[in-house]
Write an enzyme that holds these catalytic residues in place. Structure first.
Site, PDB file in Angstrom:
ATOM      1  N   LYS A 117      44.972  42.489  36.443  1.00 50.70           N
ATOM      2  CA  LYS A 117      43.709  42.119  36.870  1.00 50.70           C
ATOM      3  C   LYS A 117      43.070  41.143  35.521  1.00 50.70           C
ATOM      4  CE  LYS A 117      40.642  44.955  38.888  1.00 50.70           C
ATOM      5  NZ  LYS A 117      41.309  46.161  39.446  1.00 50.70           N
ATOM      6  N   GLU A 201      35.093  42.210  29.526  1.00 50.00           N
ATOM      7  CA  GLU A 201      34.728  41.525  29.872  1.00 50.00           C
ATOM      8  C   GLU A 201      32.823  41.152  29.934  1.00 50.00           C
ATOM      9  OE1 GLU A 201      36.365  40.041  33.649  1.00 50.00           O
ATOM     10  OE2 GLU A 201      34.352  40.954  34.409  1.00 50.00           O
ATOM     11  N   ARG A 293      45.388  42.500  50.733  1.00 45.55           N
ATOM     12  CA  ARG A 293      44.949  43.220  52.071  1.00 45.55           C
ATOM     13  C   ARG A 293      43.773  42.889  52.605  1.00 45.55           C
ATOM     14  NH1 ARG A 293      41.004  46.816  50.636  1.00 45.55           N
ATOM     15  NH2 ARG A 293      40.561  47.090  48.336  1.00 45.55           N
TER      16      ARG A 293
END
Length: 489
Positions: A117, A201, A293
């Site tokens: 990420k 974050e 996906r």
């Protein structure tokens, strides 16, 4: 162009069945591997060939060396991983290529990039995609994390650097809670993903969770299939998905679609994928992750666009060009997907299990049910609690909600508790009917829902008993029914 004539499906349940159906329509032979506890799975009988993998029930879908070996012995051309399990394993994708098998999905380096990420956030920011303020490198040390959190300013969110599905994710509103939440997030990350790395974050309070469906071929063509609103979540895991978003204005919609298409073109992405954003109250959008996906919620997009996403995945993997330009894709109506899980909403959503004693499914225009469930099926306890997905479609939002209400009332699974009663309550809630919800919807509304609706299964059973009694009376007394009034003849 590569020829794909035989596909091994490295998955189970409804997604395995969904891929098998796509293969049959493309006249491709389907092969499945299955664990010992899945021997009675309907997808096992529907596949053209099936091969057991003995041992741990989960390992059957994770031990890719065995899966690849079986694929080669069965003379398969390609492997489709579905979602979950090995679908986002760059190592598995690379192993397929190394063994002369086509991996039906993105290239290994893209899976690796977006599986990290932090790396994906840096990559997307570099090409102009808006991201949330936060760390760009892994955080392992608690004190370093505490310092970063103070710099960003609370509330913040701690996320597992490797993984998804809401695992290893904790929201911290106050500095005093940081230590406890940091330990909790890292421990869960280690448990599910094998690594305790996290990133930190800024936390956006009650945003909308919007994702853009991307389809990209190997020839540089990229199109979007619109957005999905996945805001209704529990513990960061999606419960209901909708397309189009009832609240998103068209300007923001077009902006997010353009950003997503442009980003995938610049990165040279191939196959299907989903670019996910948080959108705040002022319509500011921030990239959060990319799923490399097919998504659980892909059916809602298929219904409003008419595009078979699984078939496109297979054709792209074979080297085919996209069959349409962006302007040729037509969006029609609203679609809603309800994830049907074996869990008890009245007991903190604890997983449930058992045998399907009675199974009544909804139908009619605009109703689709993706599931591998059937009456008499004994539910394994080794896997995720999702039993399937109920999808409804109508020309407008009001009609879609009405159809959902009717379909959910028709849907009965007896033998263990499910979350169908929760869905029945949601579609009757004024806030939902108005299309006014965000990621905090369930936190706010759970307490007011009457989840005793599970007893409707018992009510349905009572109706059957009454009907049986009535039919017996009719037979014994030579009666016929006219408008529910019984008369002799």
């Amino acid at each position: 162009m590569k020829k794909i004539s035989k596909v091994l499906v490295a998955n189970r349940g409804e997604i395995a069945l969904r891929i098998i159906r796509a293969c049959k329509e493309l006249e491709i032979t389907s092969v499945v591997v299955f664990s010992e506890v899945d021997v009675n799975g309907v997808w096992v009988t529907r596949a053209d060939e099936c091969y057991p993998i003995v041992g741990n029930p989960i390992d059957a879908y994770l031990k890719y060396d065995k899966i690849i070996d079986l694929a080669k012995k069965a003379s398969c051309d390609a492997i489709h991983p579905g979602y979950g399990f090995l679908s986002e394993s760059a190592e598995f994708a690379q192993a397929c290529e190394d063994n002369g098998l086509i991996f039906i999905g993105p290239k290994p380096h893209h899976i690796e990039l977006f599986g990290d990420k932090m790396a994906s956030k840096v990559a997307m920011k570099k090409i102009g995609v808006p991201v949330l303020e936060g760390t760009n490198t892994p955080v392992i040390d608690e004190e370093e994390g505490r310092r970063i959190a103070l710099e960003i300013g609370y509330p913040i969110i701690i996320k597992a650097a490797f993984g998804g599905g809401g695992r290893g994710m904790r929201i911290v509103h106050f500095a005093n809670d940081f230590s406890k939440m940091f330990d909790s997030a890292t421990n869960e990350s280690i448990k599910y993903f094998g690594k305790g790395d996290v990133f930190i974050e800024k936390y956006v309070q009650n945003p909308r969770h919007i994702e853009i469906q991307i389809v990209a071929d190997q020839h540089g063509n990229v199109v979007h299939l619109g957005e999905r609103d996945c805001s209704i979540q529990r513990r960061h895991q999606k419960v209901i998905e909708i397309t189009p978003s009832p609240l998103l204005n068209d300007e923001v919609r077009q902006k997010l679609c353009k950003i997503s298409v442009d980003a995938m073109k610049q990165l040279g992405y191939e196959s299907v994928g989903t670019v996910e954003f948080l959108v705040d109250e002022k319509d500011n959008a921030y990239f959060i992750e990319m799923n490399t996906r097919v998504q659980v919620e892909h059916p809602v997009t298929e219904i409003v666009t008419g595009v078979d996403i699984i078939q496109r995945m297979i054709e792209i993997a074979a080297g085919d060009k996209l069959k349409y330009l962006q302007e040729q894709i037509q969006f029609r109506g609203y679609a809603i997907e309800f994830r049907i899980n074996s869990e008890d909403p009245q007991n903190n959503f604890m997983p449930t299990a058992g045998t399907v004693i009675k199974y009544l499914t909804p139908g009619g225009p605009g109703v689709r049910l993706d599931t591998s469930l059937y009456s008499g099926y004994e539910l394994p306890t080794s896997y995720d609690s999702m039993l399937g997905k109920l999808i409804v479609w109508a020309l407008d939002w009001k009609g879609a909600v009405a159809k959902a209400r009717r379909a959910l009332d028709e849907f009965h699974i007896e033998g263990f508790k499910t979350n169908i009663p929760l869905h029945r309550e949601i579609v009757r809630d004024t806030t939902f009917k108005e299309g006014s919800f965000d990621t905090g919807y369930l936190d706010v509304n759970m307490n007011k829902f009457n989840l005793e609706a599970q007893s409707s299964i018992a009510d349905e059973e009572e109706k059957f008993l009454k009907l049986e009694k009535t039919l017996k009376i009719i037979k014994e007394n030579n009666l016929i029914s006219v408008n529910n009034n019984f008369t002799l003849y």
